[in-house]
Design an enzyme around this catalytic site. Structure first.
Site, PDB file in Angstrom:
ATOM      1  N   ASP A  44      31.381  11.662   7.301  1.00 35.20           N
ATOM      2  CA  ASP A  44      30.250  11.669   6.386  1.00 35.20           C
ATOM      3  C   ASP A  44      29.260  10.568   6.748  1.00 35.20           C
ATOM      4  OD1 ASP A  44      31.682   9.486   5.497  1.00 35.20           O
ATOM      5  OD2 ASP A  44      32.066  10.271   3.483  1.00 35.20           O
ATOM      6  N   SER A  45      29.569   9.838   7.822  1.00 38.41           N
ATOM      7  CA  SER A  45      28.598   8.919   8.423  1.00 38.41           C
ATOM      8  C   SER A  45      27.366   9.662   8.899  1.00 38.41           C
ATOM      9  CB  SER A  45      29.234   8.177   9.602  1.00 38.41           C
ATOM     10  OG  SER A  45      29.885   9.073  10.487  1.00 38.41           O
ATOM     11  N   ASP A  83      35.414  15.040   7.285  1.00 41.15           N
ATOM     12  CA  ASP A  83      35.460  14.235   6.071  1.00 41.15           C
ATOM     13  C   ASP A  83      35.201  15.082   4.828  1.00 41.15           C
ATOM     14  OD1 ASP A  83      36.141  11.703   6.894  1.00 41.15           O
ATOM     15  OD2 ASP A  83      34.084  10.965   7.025  1.00 41.15           O
ATOM     16  N   LYS A 113      39.785  14.712   6.083  1.00 42.41           N
ATOM     17  CA  LYS A 113      40.033  13.290   5.810  1.00 42.41           C
ATOM     18  C   LYS A 113      39.440  12.929   4.468  1.00 42.41           C
ATOM     19  CE  LYS A 113      37.788   9.890   8.021  1.00 42.41           C
ATOM     20  NZ  LYS A 113      37.181   9.135   6.862  1.00 42.41           N
ATOM     21  N   GLU A 115      39.245   9.545   1.412  1.00 44.52           N
ATOM     22  CA  GLU A 115      39.384   8.108   1.226  1.00 44.52           C
ATOM     23  C   GLU A 115      40.222   7.788  -0.003  1.00 44.52           C
ATOM     24  OE1 GLU A 115      34.900   7.188   3.014  1.00 44.52           O
ATOM     25  OE2 GLU A 115      35.464   6.439   1.034  1.00 44.52           O
ATOM     26  N   GLU A 182      39.964   0.802   8.092  1.00 44.29           N
ATOM     27  CA  GLU A 182      38.620   0.309   8.387  1.00 44.29           C
ATOM     28  C   GLU A 182      38.400  -1.088   7.830  1.00 44.29           C
ATOM     29  OE1 GLU A 182      33.879   1.550   8.005  1.00 44.29           O
ATOM     30  OE2 GLU A 182      35.437   2.965   7.391  1.00 44.29           O
TER      31      GLU A 182
END
Length: 275
Positions: A44-45, A83, A113, A115, A182
């Site tokens: 999602d960057s 993501d 993925k 978080e 991270e």
């Protein structure tokens, strides 16, 4: 060789380092795949480096599906991980499974993925139970950047370090096949790596992780809004691209481009008949 969740686990067992880079389009994904990277992360960057947002929070499911599908078409051997964007899994277990399923069906992901630690373990369990591989993400989780008060290293206090270690064990127990760490102190990341059987993928977490991931625009010098400490520049393509753009502009303005070799021809007698 096709990379899968099984080859990820086997790599850790053999002590072989895993490589992961981001991509958001077909052409880049194809180049990464041909270079031999183990995994391509459709992060999602893309909100930052592709769409120009200040953070990842505005990224939608439609964004991830659109870019994920493009990457999947270019990746033959790399494991494509997509993501799950902000609020696509936090709201409920049901939403998490439905949206993970969309990323698999419409985005052609090989895994998703998300978080978070213990608080998202019910979602991880349910997604895995639905037959969808899950990669976890701990430490600095960009979707929670406002709660953290900015881009800060995580796990520096004893309490925070214990929580991160507990979260890593929890996501493994929930069924995650790997976990991204991270902005975590190197020694803590090493301890986490030793404490779980699933591979750890570091980004700003030192050299002791089972693998590494970087945003490709960062490592190629193509994104300059913000450069984290953990990024190594392997090329300065941003400067090379600007030089090429300037050369193109100059050639067009001077008439040097296009030349005869870049133009199509027609017989003169045909043209004469048109006057």
């Amino acid at each position: 060789m096709k990379n899968t969740v099984l080859t990820f686990r086997q790599a850790k067992e053999k002590g072989e380092k895993l490589t992961m880079l981001t991509a958001y389009d077909y052409s880049t994904a194809k180049l990464l795949d041909e270079a031999g990277v183990n995994s391509i992360l459709v992060g999602d960057s893309l909100g930052n480096v592709i769409l120009g947002y200040e953070d990842t929070i505005s990224v939608t499911m439609e964004d991830m599906i659109h870019h994920g599908a493009a990457v999947a078409r270019g990746a033959e051997n790399a494991l494509v991980i997509i993501d799950m964007p902000f609020m696509s899994y936090q709201t409920s277990v049901y939403d998490a499974v439905v949206n993970a399923g969309r990323l698999m069906k419409e985005g052609r992901a090989g895994a998703v993925k998300l978080e978070g630690g213990q608080e998202v373990c019910p979602q991880i369990q349910a997604i895995v139970a639905a037959g969808i591989p899950v990669c976890a993400h701990l430490g600095l989780t960009p979707q929670s950047i406002h709660a953290f008060g900015g881009h800060r290293v995580q796990g520096r206090t004893e309490e925070a370090a214990r929580k991160l270690l507990k979260d890593a064990r929890a996501v493994e127990e929930a069924g995650a096949f790997a976990v991204v760490l991270e902005c975590v102190p190197e020694k803590l990341a090493n301890l986490v790596t030793e404490s779980v059987k699933i591979p750890t993928i570091g980004i700003g977490a030192g050299n002791g992780c089972d693998g590494q991931v970087l945003v490709y625009q960062d490592m190629l010098g193509m994104f300059s809004d913000f450069t984290p400490k953990f990024v190594r520049r392997y090329a300065e393509l941003g400067e090379e691209m600007k030089e090429a753009f300037r050369a193109y502009i100059a050639d067009v303005e001077s008439g040097a481009f296009p030349s005869e070799e870049h133009s199509y021809q027609i017989d003169d007698d045909i043209i004469e008949k048109l006057y």
